[in-house]
Design a protein around this motif. Structure first.
Motif, short mmCIF file in Angstrom:
data_model
loop_
_atom_site.label_atom_id
_atom_site.label_comp_id
_atom_site.label_asym_id
_atom_site.label_seq_id
_atom_site.Cartn_x
_atom_site.Cartn_y
_atom_site.Cartn_z
N UNK A 122 49.85 1.47 -119.18
CA UNK A 122 49.66 1.78 -117.75
C UNK A 122 50.31 3.13 -117.46
N UNK A 166 46.94 7.63 -119.90
CA UNK A 166 47.09 6.32 -120.51
C UNK A 166 47.01 6.46 -122.03
N UNK A 220 42.63 -11.65 -117.01
CA UNK A 220 42.17 -10.87 -115.87
C UNK A 220 42.62 -11.49 -114.54
N UNK A 226 46.16 -10.92 -113.66
CA UNK A 226 46.44 -9.61 -113.07
C UNK A 226 46.18 -9.65 -111.57
N UNK A 262 46.55 9.28 -106.20
CA UNK A 262 47.38 8.26 -106.83
C UNK A 262 46.40 7.18 -107.27
N UNK A 263 46.36 6.92 -108.55
CA UNK A 263 45.37 5.96 -109.04
C UNK A 263 45.89 4.55 -108.79
N UNK A 264 44.95 3.62 -108.51
CA UNK A 264 45.35 2.24 -108.19
C UNK A 264 46.18 1.60 -109.31
N UNK A 265 45.87 1.97 -110.57
CA UNK A 265 46.59 1.29 -111.64
C UNK A 265 48.07 1.70 -111.67
N UNK A 266 48.38 2.84 -111.06
CA UNK A 266 49.78 3.27 -111.07
C UNK A 266 50.65 2.36 -110.21
N UNK A 322 50.41 -0.73 -109.90
CA UNK A 322 50.67 -2.04 -110.49
C UNK A 322 51.89 -1.99 -111.42
N UNK A 330 41.82 -5.41 -116.42
CA UNK A 330 42.06 -5.31 -114.98
C UNK A 330 42.78 -4.00 -114.66
N UNK A 331 43.75 -3.66 -115.51
CA UNK A 331 44.48 -2.41 -115.31
C UNK A 331 43.53 -1.22 -115.44
N UNK A 332 42.66 -1.29 -116.43
CA UNK A 332 41.71 -0.20 -116.65
C UNK A 332 40.80 -0.04 -115.42
N UNK A 333 40.39 -1.18 -114.88
CA UNK A 333 39.51 -1.15 -113.71
C UNK A 333 40.24 -0.47 -112.53
N UNK A 334 41.51 -0.83 -112.37
CA UNK A 334 42.30 -0.25 -111.29
C UNK A 334 42.40 1.27 -111.43
N UNK A 335 42.43 1.75 -112.67
CA UNK A 335 42.63 3.18 -112.89
C UNK A 335 41.41 3.98 -112.42
N UNK A 336 40.33 3.28 -112.08
CA UNK A 336 39.11 3.98 -111.69
C UNK A 336 39.04 4.36 -110.22
N UNK A 337 40.02 3.95 -109.44
CA UNK A 337 39.95 4.31 -108.02
C UNK A 337 41.32 4.75 -107.53
#
Lengths: 406, 406
Positions: free
Chosen positions: A86, A98, A138, A141, A169-173, A175, B141-148
């Protein structure tokens, strides 16, 4: 029944150099229970194997972890095999790249060897956090995400700044702290250690443990140390770090190049030299003080013989060359970089050692330009980010720092 | 080689009643290719089995899907077994409760039967989205989050309003559009249908498909219809819905209680009555027009015989009781509710049919208070959310709507 040192002694030792302590009363309670039950505390420290080497910055909390080991408690090292992928956005002004899983695994093996320089490796509980995250799947998460509000997730300084500046700021950050927090639940941590910029993440662990009916962990943070440039947090990718696996001579040389202002912090956080003695040392000539600091660090991470040898070698190379005592420090702006490096000729010209790049190039074939004491004759030679002693002719010297691209 | 109707005819038919169309040109291209290759378009509609019944609101996009079927294309129904557990926050002013997996599965079976009333069930491709999400795992799920980016995820109206008002938006809610968008990639959708409040989610699917090298889907949205109260979006949980599985008599009765202003929309979106005829019908007496609407809907969702019988039954019950033709409509404020219901005595008093709750209670034991034509003698009787014909004595009538707590 295990024997721990008196609680007041433990607390006093652990309080030294602690930045955030949430909170001391709770730690006292946990220590009292340990004493009664003989069960050691579980002290968590998470490492993301996101670059291949550990540097002195990492050793500040690791030394604290070692103290807990010495006091009889259990060091639980979380290998962030999931979190590394992440990328911790803490303090970052842009999204961290990543990593691939196999890169993470390779880094992990190097790290495992390197933490042996600080911790008692016989008494570490090693855990990978992909162990529990892979199992969660999934929907796990999604469930984890449901535990925090958007408002809280983005209230962190670094995110607010980036968003206000219109930077992504990406959404995965966002998390990341949730993953770090869940690690505490998974291993039932009593204490979590981290740098002082990690406090937010550490507190998430407390929340999650409470939600899960566990006693919340005590959060203790340690100071951040600046790197060779004296300004930025030590970081491999900024090229301002001293690696724990650096060769003795390199390590000593880097210490000798430290700005004077950093010496006190390094002594207090990275050596066992008593505070009173540090005060005396700082009153002496900076060069002598740095020699002592360099010997302390090399003795710790290699051995005392290596330290003496490194100091002698440094002396021989630099004294014999009769370096002037007031060499200028020049930091080149990032825009000189071409594909991550800068031509030697450009660097020495920009550092004021030659009137132009052309003049520098002309001096090179005959050995008139030296980097770290070695003549560089290839006019296409280039410097990667780092700090170099540059010399043109017999008299012109400068320490030139090439910054890494941001 | 498959034969499709002429493209202009297809487009004209699909354009009718469409709110957002992103965009028509792309649809034309896809239809042209279909004609050339004989490959039908894959038209996606997602249903989260989050409550146990489908109502007329759902049938608006389902009818559009049926049209695609009739034009020779493939209806792909995504059963949101994963998304239902997240809960679509669209238009919600608070976090939707998450559902258990077995509840979702039970709802799904009911839904499958019910969509048979609208779609050609022999020609549906059924897909559950847990099929691909379970496979993606935690890191997926983390990868998906990184897309937005966070900024894009929270720029939606409903989130901005909630956050500005200091109301919590949970992190898992902002992942919902990402899941819906990924469904489009997983089934390689050519077209996605949804209510007009779903546009944001549908557009995410376009982005993801482009990122994955797929041709982006065409997004088509249909209007939202208001429920029995004439104001709020039809919703089972608001108690203002007409279910596709409602008994014929109930369905007809509910239509007869609709506010006049809704009739045009219902005719145009839920029946095949030609527009010109609808104009004529709306010029007639509202009661007659509603009878026609009721018969149309019952004929469709049951059969014409059931429609005639329901109309006759409605007539018998209400005409024989000589109801006045101008019965007041009263909607009770939510604050009358106690644990989700309101006492009959309170309701009739608040509706102005009795001077006080006490007066209403005194009239009850002797049968002086009737609800939907039936005397209620228990003074502790209470009404759940819904719409009721309330009567006190022989002359005082009101339709009372009890709203569900928000």
């Amino acid at each position: 029944m295990k024997n721990f040192p008196p609680i007041d002694e433990q607390i006093a030792r652990l309080r030294r150099g602690t930045v955030d302590f949430v909170d001391e009363k709770e730690l006292r309670k946990k220590l009292e229970r340990s004493e009664k039950t003989g069960r050691p505390l579980r002290v968590k420290y998470g490492i993301d194997p996101s670059s291949p080497d550990i540097h002195l910055g990492h050793t500040v909390p690791l030394r604290r972890l070692r103290e807990f080991q010495e006091l009889g408690h259990t060091a639980v090292v979380i290998w962030g095999t999931a979190t590394a992928m992440v990328g911790d956005p803490t303090g970052r002004d842009k999204t961290r790249p990543q990593l691939a899983r196999d890169q993470v695994e390779a880094n992990l093996e190097t790290y495992k060897t390197q933490i042996g320089k600080v911790l008692d490796v016989e008494r570490i509980e090693h855990r990978r956090n992909s162990e529990w995250f892979d199992e969660m799947g999934f929907m796990g998460a999604v469930e984890l995400l449901s535990r925090m509000t958007v408002a809280r997730a983005i209230e962190r300084d670094s995110f607010e700044k980036r968003m206000k500046a219109g930077l992504p700021v990406s959404l995965h950050e966002i998390i990341y702290p949730l993953l770090q927090g869940w690690d505490s639940v998974a291993i039932e941590a009593d204490v979590e250690l981290g740098g002082s910029d990690q406090l937010f993440n550490l507190l998430v662990g407390r929340d999650f443990q409470q939600q899960e009916g566990q006693e919340p962990q005590v959060c203790m943070t340690t100071p951040i140390i600046e790197g060779l440039d004296g300004e930025k947090k030590m970081s491999k990718s900024l090229g301002n770090s001293i690696g724990v696996a650096d060769a003795a001579v390199d390590m000593f040389g880097k210490v000798m190049s430290l700005p004077d202002a950093l010496m006190e912090k390094y002594f207090l956080l990275l050596t066992e030299v008593p505070e009173a003695e540090v005060v005396q040392l700082l009153a002496a000539h900076p060069r002598e003080t740095k020699v002592r600091l360099g010997k302390e660090l090399v003795s710790w991470l290699h051995d005392p013989t290596a330290a003496d040898e490194a100091a002698a070698e440094f002396d021989r190379v630099f004294k014999d060359r009769a370096l002037p005592t007031d060499i200028a420090e020049v930091t080149l702006p990032v825009d000189v970089l071409r594909e991550g490096t800068v031509l030697v000729a450009t660097a020495v010209a920009r550092a004021g050692l030659a009137a132009s790049g052309g003049e520098a190039r002309r001096a090179m074939p005959s050995g008139g330009v030296k980097i770290d004491g070695e003549p560089v004759t290839d006019i296409k030679a280039a410097l990667s980010p780092g700090r170099y002693l540059c010399q043109v002719g017999k008299r012109k010297f400068a320490y030139v720092t090439v910054l890494a691209p941001q």
